[in-house]
Design a protein around this motif. Structure first.
Motif, PDB file in Angstrom:
ATOM      1  N   ARG A  96       0.816  -1.217   0.000  1.00 35.38           N
ATOM      2  CA  ARG A  96       0.000   0.000   0.000  1.00 35.38           C
ATOM      3  C   ARG A  96       0.849   1.266   0.000  1.00 35.38           C
ATOM      4  NH1 ARG A  96      -5.365  -0.591   0.948  1.00 35.38           N
ATOM      5  NH2 ARG A  96      -5.317   1.494   0.035  1.00 35.38           N
ATOM      6  N   TYR A  97       2.160   1.106   0.189  1.00 36.80           N
ATOM      7  CA  TYR A  97       3.020   2.297   0.206  1.00 36.80           C
ATOM      8  C   TYR A  97       3.162   2.887  -1.192  1.00 36.80           C
ATOM      9  CZ  TYR A  97       7.175   5.206   0.873  1.00 36.80           C
ATOM     10  OH  TYR A  97       8.059   6.255   0.901  1.00 36.80           O
ATOM     11  N   PHE A  98       3.335   2.008  -2.192  1.00 34.47           N
ATOM     12  CA  PHE A  98       3.515   2.482  -3.562  1.00 34.47           C
ATOM     13  C   PHE A  98       2.152   2.656  -4.225  1.00 34.47           C
ATOM     14  CE2 PHE A  98       7.466   0.241  -2.618  1.00 34.47           C
ATOM     15  CZ  PHE A  98       8.397   1.203  -2.981  1.00 34.47           C
ATOM     16  N   PRO A  99       1.894   3.806  -4.828  1.00 36.24           N
ATOM     17  CA  PRO A  99       0.614   4.011  -5.532  1.00 36.24           C
ATOM     18  C   PRO A  99       0.519   3.065  -6.722  1.00 36.24           C
ATOM     19  CG  PRO A  99       2.139   5.818  -5.950  1.00 36.24           C
ATOM     20  CD  PRO A  99       2.774   4.983  -4.891  1.00 36.24           C
ATOM     21  N   ILE A 343       3.641   8.856   7.845  1.00 36.11           N
ATOM     22  CA  ILE A 343       3.511  10.318   7.942  1.00 36.11           C
ATOM     23  C   ILE A 343       3.877  10.978   6.618  1.00 36.11           C
ATOM     24  CG2 ILE A 343       4.444  12.368   9.080  1.00 36.11           C
ATOM     25  CD1 ILE A 343       4.807  10.654  11.597  1.00 36.11           C
ATOM     26  N   ASP A 344       4.971  10.548   6.026  1.00 38.76           N
ATOM     27  CA  ASP A 344       5.391  11.122   4.745  1.00 38.76           C
ATOM     28  C   ASP A 344       4.363  10.817   3.656  1.00 38.76           C
ATOM     29  OD1 ASP A 344       6.963  12.391   2.879  1.00 38.76           O
ATOM     30  OD2 ASP A 344       8.290  10.685   2.555  1.00 38.76           O
ATOM     31  N   HIS A 345       3.810   9.615   3.696  1.00 34.74           N
ATOM     32  CA  HIS A 345       2.828   9.198   2.695  1.00 34.74           C
ATOM     33  C   HIS A 345       1.528   9.987   2.816  1.00 34.74           C
ATOM     34  CE1 HIS A 345      -0.036   6.423   0.682  1.00 34.74           C
ATOM     35  NE2 HIS A 345       1.005   6.088  -0.047  1.00 34.74           N
ATOM     36  N   GLY A 346       1.143  10.299   4.078  1.00 32.78           N
ATOM     37  CA  GLY A 346      -0.136  10.975   4.282  1.00 32.78           C
ATOM     38  C   GLY A 346      -0.045  12.481   4.382  1.00 32.78           C
ATOM     39  N   ALA A 347       1.053  13.005   4.991  1.00 33.30           N
ATOM     40  CA  ALA A 347       1.203  14.459   5.159  1.00 33.30           C
ATOM     41  C   ALA A 347       2.107  15.074   4.105  1.00 33.30           C
ATOM     42  CB  ALA A 347       1.756  14.766   6.547  1.00 33.30           C
ATOM     43  N   HIS A 348       2.845  14.234   3.346  1.00 36.99           N
ATOM     44  CA  HIS A 348       3.743  14.690   2.275  1.00 36.99           C
ATOM     45  C   HIS A 348       4.868  15.575   2.806  1.00 36.99           C
ATOM     46  CE1 HIS A 348       0.718  13.021  -0.378  1.00 36.99           C
ATOM     47  NE2 HIS A 348      -0.198  13.821   0.152  1.00 36.99           N
ATOM     48  N   THR A 349       5.274  15.353   4.034  1.00 40.31           N
ATOM     49  CA  THR A 349       6.427  16.051   4.594  1.00 40.31           C
ATOM     50  C   THR A 349       6.955  15.238   5.764  1.00 40.31           C
ATOM     51  OG1 THR A 349       7.276  18.109   5.546  1.00 40.31           O
ATOM     52  CG2 THR A 349       5.051  17.442   6.173  1.00 40.31           C
ATOM     53  N   ARG A 350       8.274  15.332   5.979  1.00 44.85           N
ATOM     54  CA  ARG A 350       8.895  14.700   7.146  1.00 44.85           C
ATOM     55  C   ARG A 350       9.550  15.744   8.044  1.00 44.85           C
ATOM     56  NH1 ARG A 350      11.454  11.171   3.049  1.00 44.85           N
ATOM     57  NH2 ARG A 350      13.373  12.286   3.558  1.00 44.85           N
ATOM     58  N   ASP A 351       9.363  17.000   7.722  1.00 48.52           N
ATOM     59  CA  ASP A 351       9.987  18.083   8.481  1.00 48.52           C
ATOM     60  C   ASP A 351       9.213  18.292   9.782  1.00 48.52           C
ATOM     61  OD1 ASP A 351      11.121  20.411   9.470  1.00 48.52           O
ATOM     62  OD2 ASP A 351      11.378  21.269   7.465  1.00 48.52           O
ATOM     63  N   LEU A 352       9.858  18.026  10.897  1.00 50.77           N
ATOM     64  CA  LEU A 352       9.155  18.140  12.182  1.00 50.77           C
ATOM     65  C   LEU A 352       8.754  19.580  12.502  1.00 50.77           C
ATOM     66  CD1 LEU A 352      11.458  19.300  14.339  1.00 50.77           C
ATOM     67  CD2 LEU A 352      12.222  16.953  14.257  1.00 50.77           C
ATOM     68  N   LEU A 365      -1.635   5.542  15.633  1.00 45.35           N
ATOM     69  CA  LEU A 365      -0.266   5.664  15.116  1.00 45.35           C
ATOM     70  C   LEU A 365       0.652   6.262  16.171  1.00 45.35           C
ATOM     71  CD1 LEU A 365       1.554   5.348  12.621  1.00 45.35           C
ATOM     72  CD2 LEU A 365       0.962   7.698  12.000  1.00 45.35           C
ATOM     73  N   ALA A 366       0.136   7.214  16.946  1.00 44.82           N
ATOM     74  CA  ALA A 366       0.942   7.817  17.996  1.00 44.82           C
ATOM     75  C   ALA A 366       1.307   6.793  19.071  1.00 44.82           C
ATOM     76  CB  ALA A 366       0.199   8.997  18.613  1.00 44.82           C
ATOM     77  N   LEU A 435      -3.717  14.743   7.466  1.00 39.81           N
ATOM     78  CA  LEU A 435      -3.138  13.429   7.177  1.00 39.81           C
ATOM     79  C   LEU A 435      -4.177  12.577   6.477  1.00 39.81           C
ATOM     80  CD1 LEU A 435      -0.468  11.819   7.744  1.00 39.81           C
ATOM     81  CD2 LEU A 435      -1.706  10.726   9.619  1.00 39.81           C
ATOM     82  N   GLU A 436      -3.782  11.987   5.359  1.00 32.87           N
ATOM     83  CA  GLU A 436      -4.693  11.121   4.637  1.00 32.87           C
ATOM     84  C   GLU A 436      -4.994   9.859   5.441  1.00 32.87           C
ATOM     85  OE1 GLU A 436      -2.872  10.314   0.906  1.00 32.87           O
ATOM     86  OE2 GLU A 436      -2.814  12.422   0.272  1.00 32.87           O
ATOM     87  N   ARG A 437      -6.077   9.208   5.086  1.00 32.26           N
ATOM     88  CA  ARG A 437      -6.454   8.003   5.805  1.00 32.26           C
ATOM     89  C   ARG A 437      -5.346   6.954   5.691  1.00 32.26           C
ATOM     90  NH1 ARG A 437      -8.856   3.098   5.093  1.00 32.26           N
ATOM     91  NH2 ARG A 437      -8.795   3.333   2.825  1.00 32.26           N
ATOM     92  N   ILE A 438      -5.065   6.311   6.816  1.00 27.68           N
ATOM     93  CA  ILE A 438      -3.979   5.336   6.861  1.00 27.68           C
ATOM     94  C   ILE A 438      -4.535   3.963   6.511  1.00 27.68           C
ATOM     95  CG2 ILE A 438      -2.186   4.289   8.273  1.00 27.68           C
ATOM     96  CD1 ILE A 438      -2.339   6.739  10.089  1.00 27.68           C
TER      97      ILE A 438
END
Length: 945
Positions: A96-99, A343-352, A365-366, A435-438
């Motif tokens: 599910r990680y790869f579209p 997080i990167d897949h759903g929020a499109h960023t990894r910058d804290l 997830l938390a 965040l997109e649905r996980i």
């Protein structure tokens, strides 16, 4: 174990087909391969819990004493569980990680499964050389996985850097393996402990080389630079390679060899210094990262340093704690990487700095991330706490190392809290992150890993029983794995590290300027880039000096080095001090004088054609030596090869100037003569040294007997080619096919498989004029390029030459000849047809493409190999088939004749390719350029050429 490796190979090969059919969902069935490895390890648990081993051995290269030797003990069993379990979860996550339309998913799935198989081979291997093979396979697979996004320069650079660093370490490790194995007389890991270690500098060098391989693979100082940049890989790759598999290979090697080499003088100092320094510097660097994935990458460096120190220091208690931390790290770090991927897949960023409020939006997830981070920080009741406690307890007798471990753990706690706060905390003034649905398939793999860390904590006592057999290899074990060890120093240090890490995190505001200023003057990445730049710069400088576009200069430099290095060694060993017989017959010095005079004249010749003919004289002289030594088969082959070579030279020289140079070259000629003399003396000396170095009976003494008994032929040379050394011949056939393809690709402007040239209808006109037509293509040539005498001679002898080639082919098993000699004769006949009538005549003589002939020859050679099997022999072994026909009566057929026919066709195919590329195609180029005087140009009378 071998079945598991074959299963992974089959799955890797099938992955592209499955992905093409099902898309990324094909990762679900592919996950069954590593899951099978995990299940196998679970089933084999009783076999290793009491210190036993699972052993499998299969012949590999018997003549070299190499076997596929597999052995699973406690440590390799633990690694199998991690490789299989984490690998299966990562593949499920990847589905599910790869579209759905993702480019490269098929390659990713196949390479990841192949990497899992290579890792299994590495941990199963009981042979140092087999371990090295699998070691380098993981390097290649990791290169492909890190460079998955090949369109991004950062991914290509990261893949190349990982490949360069780990390959360097692997080659150094191989040398160390060879030194150990050569001294012990065995490369079996299970047998090395039964032999005494070498002493002195020999052991020191071997240990240091092996440690270079381990340190580079696990990204320990000074090889840390490649791991952070490898975060350019997809997150599933980071979760598997950089948490549970590849980076663990170096640590595994330390644990594997610690019982054997821990007492060697350089082992412990190198492991302690590299591991402790990596732990502290990696933890400090993690605190300075704003990218969640980079934070985990530097945290991985820190944790790898900790594991390396524990498992590699070589004490029983530390080894037990090290195995526990090895497992704990794989569980929590793989889970955290997968969380970052979500997080990167759903929020499109990894910058804290851009994330806020994810803890409230995704509480499940938390919680998963919290469990994994708590285990990383060593919070009870998680398994990371039990492993950390055991490490502290194991190093109480080493105060300096323990102090560094405490400092490194404080940093670990601080960046663990920073990770949770950065990923899931709520920041004032920053809008909550959407965040997109996980998908469930992405959430439950990290949840399983984090849950395993939670369950393993209370079960530490049971795991102690499973891990203890490995630690007992180093001596009596006094420590224990337990969730509650009681009040003692290790517990106090744990509380201190938790408090210290929390305080360090709370002081992050005031410490930010300090963290910004406290950096090394040059990072590992800068050092690597500087080193690569220096290599590139040196390569450019060397190239500018040596690569000046002069082929004579290149060849001269190579020959000078050949004369200087081996020649210098010859001056030391002096092989010519033994008695020598200068000649065996009076004719030999005469032939030698002719060869020497031809060679000297060739060097001084100013015309290319003259030099080529003189070089041909030296080849014919060599053939005369074979005649005088009673080797007619070799002489025949040499004569034919030299003749074909001269013909090819003639074709090439048409496109080169008539003379070498218009400048006076007297000085350079003497230089060339001197180089030639030196090379001749060097080669003669090497021949003397080779013959003098033989101390055992040569295997060729049995060839005459084997030729008759097994090859059913009296021509030893031909039987050797098609039976005794048939594999060598088969390889040479493949080289010939590749050479023909290469020649054609360099010359042909269009496909060489297109329609052959259409013959001009000129012979009819000549017949009407009363002139006989000797060759149908001759009439197409310009009149001044024709030679009626050559056409007549060609017409008279062509068919005789072809028949003679058949005779050599079929009689070569018992008389001089064979497929190679017959193919050369047929090639010379085709060459005569081309020289006499041009490219249209060549098309009349051989109305078939060269590629078809080459393919047919190679296919017949394969059929010859299969025919041997059908006749009950081994591959490429000659078999005799007795037959009977009316009139003829009884006769027999040797299966190697099919192989020899294949050789015959390949040689003819190569000749056709050379004639049509260097001959016919060059003629066409000359005509197109308007220079018909340079080749066998045709007369333009209209029509298609």
């Amino acid at each position: 174990m071998l079945v598991l490796l074959i299963l992974h190979l089959v799955a890797a090969l099938a992955a592209p087909l499955l992905v093409r059919r099902w898309g990324a969902r094909a990762c679900y069935p592919l996950a069954l391969a590593p899951a099978a490895a995990f299940g196998w390890a679970v089933v084999r648990t009783p076999d290793v819990t009491d210190g036993g081993a699972v052993v499998e051995t299969y012949p590999w290269i018997p003549k070299l004493g190499l076997d596929l030797a597999f052995r699973t003990t406690t440590l390799s069993w633990v690694m199998t569980l991690l490789i299989g379990g984490v690998g299966a979860l990562v593949l499920v996550y990847s589905a599910r990680y790869f579209p759905p339309p993702a480019v490269g998913t098929a390659q990713f799935a196949g390479v990841l499964v192949g990497f899992a198989g290579a890792m299994l081979g590495l941990v199963f291997a009981d042979d140092l050389l087999l371990l090295y093979v699998c070691w380098e396979l993981t390097t290649v697979f990791s290169y492909l996985l890190i460079g998955h996004s090949a369109e991004r320069r950062s991914a290509r650079w990261a893949a190349a850097q990982a490949l360069t660093v780990t390959t360097f370490g692997g080659l150094a490790m191989l040398v160390g393996f060879i030194m150990l194995g050569h001294h012990a007389g065995t490369y079996r890991l299970s047998e090395l402990s039964q032999h005494p270690l070498p002493g002195g500098a020999y052991l020191v060098v071997a240990v240091v080389l092996i440690l270079l391989g381990a340190l580079s693979k696990s990204a320990l100082l000074p090889f840390t630079s490649w791991l952070p940049v490898a975060m350019a890989a997809p997150t599933p790759v980071s979760a598997y390679l950089h948490a549970a598999a590849m980076v663990k290979a170096g640590v595994y090697l330390l644990g594997l060899l610690a019982p054997l080499l821990a007492q060697a003088s350089p082992w412990r100092p190198v492991v302690l210094v590299a591991g402790l320094a990596t732990m502290v510097l990696g933890g400090w660097s993690a605190l300075r990262q704003n990218d969640l994935k980079l934070l985990l990458a530097y945290g991985t460096l820190s944790q790898l340093g900790l594991v390396a120190v524990a498992i590699g220091v070589g004490t029983p208690d530390a080894a037990l704690a090290g195995v526990a931390m090895l497992v704990a790290h794989a569980l929590f770090k793989a889970a955290l990487f997968l969380v970052v991927g979500i997080i990167d897949h759903g929020a499109h960023t990894r910058d804290l700095r851009k994330l806020s409020g994810l803890g409230r939006r995704t509480p499940v997830l938390a919680v998963v991330a919290g469990l994994a981070a708590a285990s990383m920080a060593g919070v009870p009741p998680l398994f990371g706490f039990a492993a950390k406690e055991a490490i502290f307890a194991a190093f109480t007798d080493r105060p300096a190392a323990l102090a560094v471990l405490v400092v490194g753990t404080v940093l670990t706690v601080a960046y663990s809290i920073r990770f949770l706060w950065g990923a899931f905390g709520t920041r004032p003034g920053l809008a909550p992150t959407e965040l997109e649905r996980i998908p469930a398939a992405m959430l439950w793999p990290p949840a399983v890993l984090a849950g395993a860390g939670l369950v393993a904590g209370p079960a530490a006592g049971a795991l102690d029983h499973l891990f203890r057999p490995y630690a007992q290899l180093l001596g009596p074990v006094h420590g224990h794995l337990t969730l509650w060890p009681g009040f003692h120093l290790a517990l106090g240090l744990s509380a201190l590290t938790l408090a210290g890490g929390a305080v360090l995190f709370l002081l992050r505001g005031p410490l930010t300027p300090v963290l910004a200023r406290l950096r090394s003057p040059a990072t590992g990445q800068q050092g690597y880039e500087w080193l690569i730049h220096r290599f590139d710069r040196t390569a450019v400088d060397v190239t500018s000096v040596t690569q000046r576009g002069s082929l004579p200069q290149y060849l001269g430099l190579i020959l000078i080095v050949l004369s200087a290095v081996p020649g210098g060694v010859l001056l030391v060993i002096r092989p010519w001090e033994q008695s020598l017989m200068l000649w065996g017959s009076p004719a030999q010095p005469v032939v030698l004088l002719v060869i020497a005079m031809a060679a000297l004249l060739a060097v001084g010749a100013s015309r290319r054609l003259t030099a080529m003919l003189l070089v041909g004289v030296t080849g014919y002289g060599t053939a005369m030596f074979f005649v005088l030594h009673g080797a007619p088969d070799l002489a025949l082959t040499q004569f034919l090869v030299e003749t074909v070579t001269i013909a090819v030279f003639v074709l090439v020289l048409r496109r080169l100037p008539e003379r070498f140079s218009v400048r006076p070259l007297r000085r350079s000629r003497w230089i060339r003569r001197s180089i030639g003399a030196l090379v001749g003396l060097t080669v003669a000396g090497l021949a003397l040294a080779a013959t003098a170095a033989r101390h055992t009976r040569t295997i060729s003494e049995d060839f005459p007997r084997l030729a008759v008994e097994q090859g059913y032929g009296r021509n030893v040379v031909n039987v050797t080619l098609v039976d005794i050394r048939a594999w060598d011949t088969f390889g040479e056939l493949a080289v010939l096919v590749a050479a023909a393809t290469g020649v054609a690709s360099l010359v042909f402007q269009q496909s060489r498989t297109g329609p052959r040239p259409r013959r001009l209808d000129a012979d009819r006109g000549e017949s009407l004029a009363g002139r006989p037509v000797w060759l149908r293509g001759g009439a197409t040539l310009i009149e001044r390029n024709r030679s009626i005498v050559l056409e007549v001679v060609t017409r008279l002898i062509f068919h005789t030459a072809v028949l003679f080639s058949f005779y050599l082919l079929f009689s070569g098993h018992n008389a001089p000849g064979g497929g190679f000699a017959g193919g050369l004769v047929a090639s010379l006949a085709l060459t005569m047809r081309y020289l006499a009538g041009g490219r249209y005549e060549l098309a009349e003589a051989a109305p078939v493409s060269a590629g078809t002939v080459l393919g047919a020859g190679l296919g017949l050679a394969v059929c010859g190999a299969v025919a041997s099997l059908l006749a009950g022999g081994a591959v490429l072994e000659s078999a005799r088939i007795d037959l009977w026909l009316p009139v003829i009566g009884d006769f027999y057929l040797i299966t190697s004749i099919f192989f020899d026919i294949g050789v015959y066709l390949v040689v003819i195919g190569l000749a056709l390719d050379v004639l049509r590329s260097l001959g016919a195609e060059v003629d066409r180029h000359i005509e197109a350029a308007g220079g018909p005087e340079g080749g066998l140009a045709v007369e333009r009378r209209g029509g298609t050429r």
